[in-house]
Design a protein around this motif. Sequence first.
Motif, PDB file in Angstrom:
ATOM      1  N   LEU A  83       0.830  -1.205   0.000  1.00 24.74           N
ATOM      2  CA  LEU A  83       0.000   0.000   0.000  1.00 24.74           C
ATOM      3  C   LEU A  83       0.864   1.255   0.000  1.00 24.74           C
ATOM      4  CD1 LEU A  83      -2.801  -1.018   2.536  1.00 24.74           C
ATOM      5  CD2 LEU A  83      -3.043  -0.724   0.063  1.00 24.74           C
ATOM      6  N   ASP A  84       1.964   1.173   0.783  1.00 22.33           N
ATOM      7  CA  ASP A  84       2.843   2.333   0.870  1.00 22.33           C
ATOM      8  C   ASP A  84       3.478   2.634  -0.481  1.00 22.33           C
ATOM      9  OD1 ASP A  84       3.598   4.293   2.667  1.00 22.33           O
ATOM     10  OD2 ASP A  84       5.559   3.408   3.000  1.00 22.33           O
ATOM     11  N   ARG A  85       3.879   1.586  -1.210  1.00 18.73           N
ATOM     12  CA  ARG A  85       4.463   1.813  -2.534  1.00 18.73           C
ATOM     13  C   ARG A  85       3.438   2.361  -3.507  1.00 18.73           C
ATOM     14  NH1 ARG A  85       7.550  -2.806  -1.117  1.00 18.73           N
ATOM     15  NH2 ARG A  85       5.970  -4.227  -1.922  1.00 18.73           N
ATOM     16  N   LEU A  86       2.169   1.930  -3.348  1.00 17.90           N
ATOM     17  CA  LEU A  86       1.114   2.403  -4.232  1.00 17.90           C
ATOM     18  C   LEU A  86       0.959   3.916  -4.141  1.00 17.90           C
ATOM     19  CD1 LEU A  86      -1.231   1.710  -6.161  1.00 17.90           C
ATOM     20  CD2 LEU A  86      -2.686   1.424  -4.141  1.00 17.90           C
ATOM     21  N   PHE A  87       1.037   4.435  -2.905  1.00 14.51           N
ATOM     22  CA  PHE A  87       0.864   5.874  -2.704  1.00 14.51           C
ATOM     23  C   PHE A  87       2.204   6.592  -2.517  1.00 14.51           C
ATOM     24  CE2 PHE A  87      -3.040   3.869  -1.102  1.00 14.51           C
ATOM     25  CZ  PHE A  87      -3.973   4.500  -1.895  1.00 14.51           C
ATOM     26  N   GLY A  88       3.308   5.856  -2.657  1.00  7.71           N
ATOM     27  CA  GLY A  88       4.611   6.417  -2.357  1.00  7.71           C
ATOM     28  C   GLY A  88       5.034   7.554  -3.270  1.00  7.71           C
ATOM     29  N   TYR A  89       4.679   7.476  -4.546  1.00  6.55           N
ATOM     30  CA  TYR A  89       5.125   8.486  -5.502  1.00  6.55           C
ATOM     31  C   TYR A  89       4.680   9.879  -5.059  1.00  6.55           C
ATOM     32  CZ  TYR A  89       5.675  10.916  -9.970  1.00  6.55           C
ATOM     33  OH  TYR A  89       6.029  11.810 -10.944  1.00  6.55           O
ATOM     34  N   ARG A  90       3.392  10.031  -4.798  1.00  6.19           N
ATOM     35  CA  ARG A  90       2.891  11.357  -4.404  1.00  6.19           C
ATOM     36  C   ARG A  90       3.445  11.776  -3.047  1.00  6.19           C
ATOM     37  NH1 ARG A  90      -3.542  11.452  -6.137  1.00  6.19           N
ATOM     38  NH2 ARG A  90      -3.202  11.338  -8.416  1.00  6.19           N
ATOM     39  N   GLN A  91       3.506  10.825  -2.122  1.00  7.85           N
ATOM     40  CA  GLN A  91       4.004  11.163  -0.793  1.00  7.85           C
ATOM     41  C   GLN A  91       5.455  11.622  -0.846  1.00  7.85           C
ATOM     42  OE1 GLN A  91       4.509   7.951   2.102  1.00  7.85           O
ATOM     43  NE2 GLN A  91       3.412   9.208   3.593  1.00  7.85           N
ATOM     44  N   GLU A  92       6.276  10.922  -1.621  1.00  6.93           N
ATOM     45  CA  GLU A  92       7.678  11.300  -1.710  1.00  6.93           C
ATOM     46  C   GLU A  92       7.852  12.652  -2.391  1.00  6.93           C
ATOM     47  OE1 GLU A  92      10.675  10.134  -0.611  1.00  6.93           O
ATOM     48  OE2 GLU A  92       9.412   8.906   0.678  1.00  6.93           O
ATOM     49  N   CYS A  93       7.030  12.956  -3.370  1.00  7.28           N
ATOM     50  CA  CYS A  93       7.117  14.261  -4.034  1.00  7.28           C
ATOM     51  C   CYS A  93       6.741  15.381  -3.063  1.00  7.28           C
ATOM     52  CB  CYS A  93       6.228  14.292  -5.278  1.00  7.28           C
ATOM     53  SG  CYS A  93       6.878  13.317  -6.665  1.00  7.28           S
ATOM     54  N   ARG A  94       5.741  15.137  -2.215  1.00 10.20           N
ATOM     55  CA  ARG A  94       5.378  16.146  -1.207  1.00 10.20           C
ATOM     56  C   ARG A  94       6.508  16.340  -0.201  1.00 10.20           C
ATOM     57  NH1 ARG A  94       0.260  13.504  -1.345  1.00 10.20           N
ATOM     58  NH2 ARG A  94       0.775  12.397   0.586  1.00 10.20           N
ATOM     59  N   ARG A  95       7.074  15.239   0.248  1.00 10.11           N
ATOM     60  CA  ARG A  95       8.183  15.334   1.200  1.00 10.11           C
ATOM     61  C   ARG A  95       9.376  16.056   0.577  1.00 10.11           C
ATOM     62  NH1 ARG A  95       8.320   9.056   3.331  1.00 10.11           N
ATOM     63  NH2 ARG A  95       6.623   9.174   4.862  1.00 10.11           N
ATOM     64  N   PRO A 107      21.646   8.714  -0.153  1.00 12.05           N
ATOM     65  CA  PRO A 107      22.008   9.711   0.859  1.00 12.05           C
ATOM     66  C   PRO A 107      20.843  10.642   1.195  1.00 12.05           C
ATOM     67  CG  PRO A 107      23.737   9.515  -0.777  1.00 12.05           C
ATOM     68  CD  PRO A 107      22.581   8.710  -1.295  1.00 12.05           C
ATOM     69  N   GLU A 108      20.604  10.797   2.509  1.00 11.62           N
ATOM     70  CA  GLU A 108      19.537  11.663   3.023  1.00 11.62           C
ATOM     71  C   GLU A 108      18.184  11.320   2.412  1.00 11.62           C
ATOM     72  OE1 GLU A 108      19.898  13.597   5.494  1.00 11.62           O
ATOM     73  OE2 GLU A 108      22.093  13.731   5.627  1.00 11.62           O
ATOM     74  N   SER A 109      18.059  10.102   1.896  1.00 17.66           N
ATOM     75  CA  SER A 109      16.821   9.633   1.262  1.00 17.66           C
ATOM     76  C   SER A 109      16.389  10.537   0.109  1.00 17.66           C
ATOM     77  CB  SER A 109      15.685   9.516   2.292  1.00 17.66           C
ATOM     78  OG  SER A 109      14.664   8.656   1.830  1.00 17.66           O
ATOM     79  N   GLY A 110      17.353  11.253  -0.484  1.00  9.81           N
ATOM     80  CA  GLY A 110      17.025  12.150  -1.597  1.00  9.81           C
ATOM     81  C   GLY A 110      16.296  13.408  -1.175  1.00  9.81           C
ATOM     82  N   ARG A 111      16.425  13.768   0.106  1.00 11.27           N
ATOM     83  CA  ARG A 111      15.736  14.967   0.592  1.00 11.27           C
ATOM     84  C   ARG A 111      16.689  15.866   1.384  1.00 11.27           C
ATOM     85  NH1 ARG A 111      11.790  11.028   2.080  1.00 11.27           N
ATOM     86  NH2 ARG A 111      12.076  11.470   4.288  1.00 11.27           N
ATOM     87  N   GLY A 112      17.949  15.886   0.979  1.00  6.88           N
ATOM     88  CA  GLY A 112      18.929  16.695   1.691  1.00  6.88           C
ATOM     89  C   GLY A 112      19.103  18.055   1.032  1.00  6.88           C
ATOM     90  N   ARG A 113      18.704  19.094   1.715  1.00  2.80           N
ATOM     91  CA  ARG A 113      18.766  20.444   1.114  1.00  2.80           C
ATOM     92  C   ARG A 113      20.193  20.979   1.109  1.00  2.80           C
ATOM     93  NH1 ARG A 113      14.735  25.546   2.164  1.00  2.80           N
ATOM     94  NH2 ARG A 113      13.270  23.897   1.625  1.00  2.80           N
TER      95      ARG A 113
END
Length: 286
Positions: A14-26, A266-272
């Motif tokens: 389920l998490d992978r199903l909705f992961g794309y949008r969630q990761e883009c928001r994060r 690295p940083e899960s792709g969310r390192g500013r």
Amino acid sequence: MTTSEFLRGISARLDRLFGYRQECRRFRRDVGYRPNLRHPRSFNEKILCRKLFDHDPRFPRVNGKLCMREYLRETLGERVEPHLVPVEQVIARAEDFDPASLPEACVLKPAHSSGKVLVLEPGRHPEGDELIRIVREWLGGPSFGDRHHEWLYSQVPRRVLVEPLLQDREGRLPLDYKLFVFHGRVKLIQVDFERFTGHRRSLYTPDWRKMDVRYVYEDGPTLDEPAGLETMIELAESAAAGFDFLRVDLYNLDGRILVGELTCYPESGRGRFWPESFDFEMGSWW
């Protein structure tokens, strides 16, 4: 299959199903701009694309802290052995773990996760029941990969490693040196300070010039070039050979170079980065 394993599997799907949008928001929240995943240009965008779309079967082998050791032995041969941190215990089940068997000074870390570590210094161990609780939580809790949509962690066997407590000749915990290797060449070296208190970070070029760039944390102090820098770079480039990008994490104990882990995300792709333009400069190296 146990009930908990079944439920974890359902949760992961389920998490992978909705992961794309969630990761883009994060990504937008943490990095500061909307990711372009059709035509990624920045370093963080390319890490995010790797997380969501790239299931290279090598990733679990290099990123799992236990599997990584065998991978390095196979690819680098006997010469890598002096650079591997000794493993004193491998715990597969909390029921088999005896806190009394731990060395007086050691480190516990899950092989199937990232960022979790328990440093046990002489005379400062938690109670045995608390140690068992931590090990049970690490072995049976939600998957690190599920929470961060990092596929490879779902492929790594759940184990807890017991390693010796590494210290320099002054009795201090070693600095973390993280070498960013693009297409077989080290392009950037990250040094982390005081990870468990006031985390700071400095970035250096491979010829050891400090860069005026911040990455997630406040800027750290300026260091002299470490002993064995050439060995660090050669080891990192050898370990990452054949990958378009891999981060190789090393310890340097007064010139004794040890491999901590290899990192795909690295940083899960969310390192500013500050300035933001450096994110895109790093992306061009990839």
